[in-house]
Design an enzyme around this catalytic site. Structure first.
Site, PDB file in Angstrom:
ATOM      1  N   LYS A  10       0.826  -1.206   0.000  1.00 49.73           N
ATOM      2  CA  LYS A  10       0.000   0.000   0.000  1.00 49.73           C
ATOM      3  C   LYS A  10       0.868   1.267   0.000  1.00 49.73           C
ATOM      4  CE  LYS A  10      -3.934  -2.185   2.383  1.00 49.73           C
ATOM      5  NZ  LYS A  10      -4.866  -2.036   3.540  1.00 49.73           N
ATOM      6  N   TYR A  50     -12.536  -2.264  -3.235  1.00 51.69           N
ATOM      7  CA  TYR A  50     -13.126  -2.284  -1.897  1.00 51.69           C
ATOM      8  C   TYR A  50     -14.642  -2.136  -1.956  1.00 51.69           C
ATOM      9  CZ  TYR A  50      -8.632  -2.109   0.657  1.00 51.69           C
ATOM     10  OH  TYR A  50      -7.398  -2.393   1.207  1.00 51.69           O
ATOM     11  N   PHE A  58     -15.673   4.715   7.267  1.00 54.29           N
ATOM     12  CA  PHE A  58     -14.242   4.979   7.085  1.00 54.29           C
ATOM     13  C   PHE A  58     -13.817   4.995   5.619  1.00 54.29           C
ATOM     14  CE2 PHE A  58     -14.455   0.305   7.834  1.00 54.29           C
ATOM     15  CZ  PHE A  58     -13.767  -0.177   6.730  1.00 54.29           C
ATOM     16  N   THR A  92      -5.199  -7.062  10.774  1.00 48.90           N
ATOM     17  CA  THR A  92      -5.512  -5.793  10.100  1.00 48.90           C
ATOM     18  C   THR A  92      -5.018  -4.585  10.890  1.00 48.90           C
ATOM     19  OG1 THR A  92      -7.484  -6.801   9.121  1.00 48.90           O
ATOM     20  CG2 THR A  92      -7.416  -4.392   9.188  1.00 48.90           C
ATOM     21  N   ARG A 103       2.947  -6.581   9.362  1.00 48.79           N
ATOM     22  CA  ARG A 103       2.290  -5.481  10.082  1.00 48.79           C
ATOM     23  C   ARG A 103       2.783  -5.387  11.528  1.00 48.79           C
ATOM     24  NH1 ARG A 103      -3.623  -7.059   7.548  1.00 48.79           N
ATOM     25  NH2 ARG A 103      -3.590  -5.678   5.731  1.00 48.79           N
ATOM     26  N   ASN A 117      -1.721   0.023   7.072  1.00 47.13           N
ATOM     27  CA  ASN A 117      -1.170  -1.268   7.486  1.00 47.13           C
ATOM     28  C   ASN A 117      -0.320  -1.952   6.414  1.00 47.13           C
ATOM     29  OD1 ASN A 117      -3.269  -1.888   5.831  1.00 47.13           O
ATOM     30  ND2 ASN A 117      -4.522  -2.908   7.402  1.00 47.13           N
ATOM     31  N   HIS A 120      -1.811  -5.631   1.511  1.00 45.67           N
ATOM     32  CA  HIS A 120      -3.127  -6.229   1.283  1.00 45.67           C
ATOM     33  C   HIS A 120      -2.942  -7.634   0.715  1.00 45.67           C
ATOM     34  CE1 HIS A 120      -7.120  -7.021  -0.351  1.00 45.67           C
ATOM     35  NE2 HIS A 120      -6.512  -7.350  -1.466  1.00 45.67           N
ATOM     36  N   GLU A 131      -9.812  -9.968  -7.852  1.00 45.97           N
ATOM     37  CA  GLU A 131      -8.839  -8.882  -7.695  1.00 45.97           C
ATOM     38  C   GLU A 131      -7.732  -8.963  -8.745  1.00 45.97           C
ATOM     39  OE1 GLU A 131      -7.735  -9.069  -3.539  1.00 45.97           O
ATOM     40  OE2 GLU A 131      -9.771  -8.577  -2.900  1.00 45.97           O
TER      41      GLU A 131
HETATM   42  N1  LIG Z   1     -12.581   0.299  11.133  1.00 45.84           N
HETATM   43  C1  LIG Z   1     -11.702   0.745  10.251  1.00 45.84           C
HETATM   44  N2  LIG Z   1     -11.276   2.019  10.298  1.00 45.84           N
HETATM   45  C2  LIG Z   1     -10.401   2.497   9.407  1.00 45.84           C
HETATM   46  N3  LIG Z   1      -9.864   1.767   8.385  1.00 45.84           N
HETATM   47  C3  LIG Z   1     -10.228   0.481   8.297  1.00 45.84           C
HETATM   48  C4  LIG Z   1     -11.166  -0.096   9.211  1.00 45.84           C
HETATM   49  N4  LIG Z   1     -11.331  -1.405   8.861  1.00 45.84           N
HETATM   50  C5  LIG Z   1     -10.562  -1.601   7.796  1.00 45.84           C
HETATM   51  N5  LIG Z   1      -9.882  -0.482   7.439  1.00 45.84           N
HETATM   52  C6  LIG Z   1      -8.964  -0.342   6.313  1.00 45.84           C
HETATM   53  O1  LIG Z   1      -9.574  -0.975   5.204  1.00 45.84           O
HETATM   54  C7  LIG Z   1      -8.760  -2.081   4.753  1.00 45.84           C
HETATM   55  C8  LIG Z   1      -9.654  -3.216   4.328  1.00 45.84           C
HETATM   56  O2  LIG Z   1     -10.330  -3.726   5.442  1.00 45.84           O
HETATM   57  P1  LIG Z   1     -10.491  -5.310   5.633  1.00 45.84           P
HETATM   58  O3  LIG Z   1     -11.435  -5.505   6.746  1.00 45.84           O
HETATM   59  O4  LIG Z   1     -10.795  -5.906   4.301  1.00 45.84           O
HETATM   60  O5  LIG Z   1      -9.054  -5.694   6.182  1.00 45.84           O
HETATM   61  P2  LIG Z   1      -7.942  -6.675   5.663  1.00 45.84           P
HETATM   62  O6  LIG Z   1      -8.552  -7.756   4.876  1.00 45.84           O
HETATM   63  O7  LIG Z   1      -7.031  -7.030   6.788  1.00 45.84           O
HETATM   64  O8  LIG Z   1      -7.115  -5.691   4.813  1.00 45.84           O
HETATM   65  P3  LIG Z   1      -6.880  -5.720   3.248  1.00 45.84           P
HETATM   66  O9  LIG Z   1      -8.229  -5.968   2.618  1.00 45.84           O
HETATM   67  O10 LIG Z   1      -6.318  -4.366   2.948  1.00 45.84           O
HETATM   68  O11 LIG Z   1      -5.926  -6.840   3.082  1.00 45.84           O
HETATM   69  C9  LIG Z   1      -7.870  -2.408   5.949  1.00 45.84           C
HETATM   70  O12 LIG Z   1      -6.682  -3.040   5.579  1.00 45.84           O
HETATM   71  C10 LIG Z   1      -7.631  -1.035   6.520  1.00 45.84           C
HETATM   72  O13 LIG Z   1      -6.626  -0.327   5.765  1.00 45.84           O
END
Ligand SMILES: Nc1ncnc2c1ncn2[C@@H]1O[C@H](COP(=O)(O)OP(=O)(O)OP(=O)(O)O)[C@@H](O)[C@H]1O
Length: 137
Positions: A10, A50, A58, A92, A103, A117, A120, A131
Site C-alpha cells: 500500500k 473495496y 471509514f 488488520t 504489520r 497497514n 493487502h 482482484e
Molecule cells: N474500522 C476501520 N477504520 C479504518 N480503516 C479500516 C477499518 N477497517 C478496515 N480499514 C482499512 O480498510 C482495509 C480493508 O479492510 P479489511 O477488513 O478488508 O481488512 P484486511 O482484509 O485485513 O485488509 P486488506 O483488505 O487491505 O488486506 C484495511 O486493511 C484497513 O486499511
C-alpha cells in the site's frame, strides 16, 4: 495446492521505503511473484477493489489513503499462498498484529481515520480471482 493471490504494498509501504523488505519476506517464504507493477490507483479502481467497504463510514479516509501515491500490485503464486500470505501480513490493526508478521514488525497505529497497514492480500479464492482480473486486465 498451488494457487495464486493478489498482493499489494500500500502507499505507506512505498512512501516509507518498505518495498524491498516486504518482497524479501515474500521470497524468503518461497512464494513466486509472477506479475508486478507500480501504479497509483484511481478512485474508480479502488471503489471496485473495496466494493464491500464503499458504504462504510471509514471509506472516504480509506480512499484518500489508498490513492495518496503509488502502490506495488503483485500476483503471487505458491502452495496455499492465499492463507499463507495473510499470515505473513498479520492482523488488520497493526497494534494487534503479532511480532514476526509484516504489520507486527513494520507498521504501527496511526492517528488517522484509515488504518495504515502496509499490505493487502485476497482473503479467498473467489476474491483472488476477482482482484487479479481487476488489477491486471
Ligand atoms: N474500522 C476501520 N477504520 C479504518 N480503516 C479500516 C477499518 N477497517 C478496515 N480499514 C482499512 O480498510 C482495509 C480493508 O479492510 P479489511 O477488513 O478488508 O481488512 P484486511 O482484509 O485485513 O485488509 P486488506 O483488505 O487491505 O488486506 C484495511 O486493511 C484497513 O486499511
Amino acid at each position: 495446492m498451488t494457487e495464486r493471490t493478489f498482493m499489494m504494498i500500500k502507499p505507506d509501504g512505498v512512501q516509507r521505503g518498505k518495498v524491498g523488505e516486504i518482497i524479501r519476506r515474500i521470497e524468503a517464504k518461497g512464494y513466486q511473484i509472477v506479475a508486478m507493477k507500480l501504479m497509483t490507483p484511481t478512485p474508480a479502481l479502488l471503489a471496485q477493489h473495496y466494493a464491500e467497504h464503499v458504504d462504510k463510514s471509514f471509506y472516504p479516509a480509506l480512499a484518500a489513503y489508498m490513492t495518496s501515491g503509488p502502490v506495488v500490485a503483485m500476483v503471487g503464486e505458491g502452495n496455499e499462498i492465499i492463507t499463507g500470505w495473510r499470515h505473513l501480513m498479520g492482523a488488520t490493526d497493526p497494534t494487534n498484529a503479532l511480532p514476526g508478521t509484516i504489520r507486527g514488525d513494520l507498521a504501527r497505529a496511526w492517528d488517522t481515520a484509515a488504518i495504515m497497514n502496509l499490505v493487502h492480500g485476497s482473503d479467498s479464492q473467489s476474491a483472488a480471482a476477482r482482484e487479479i482480473a481487476l488489477w491486471f486486465d
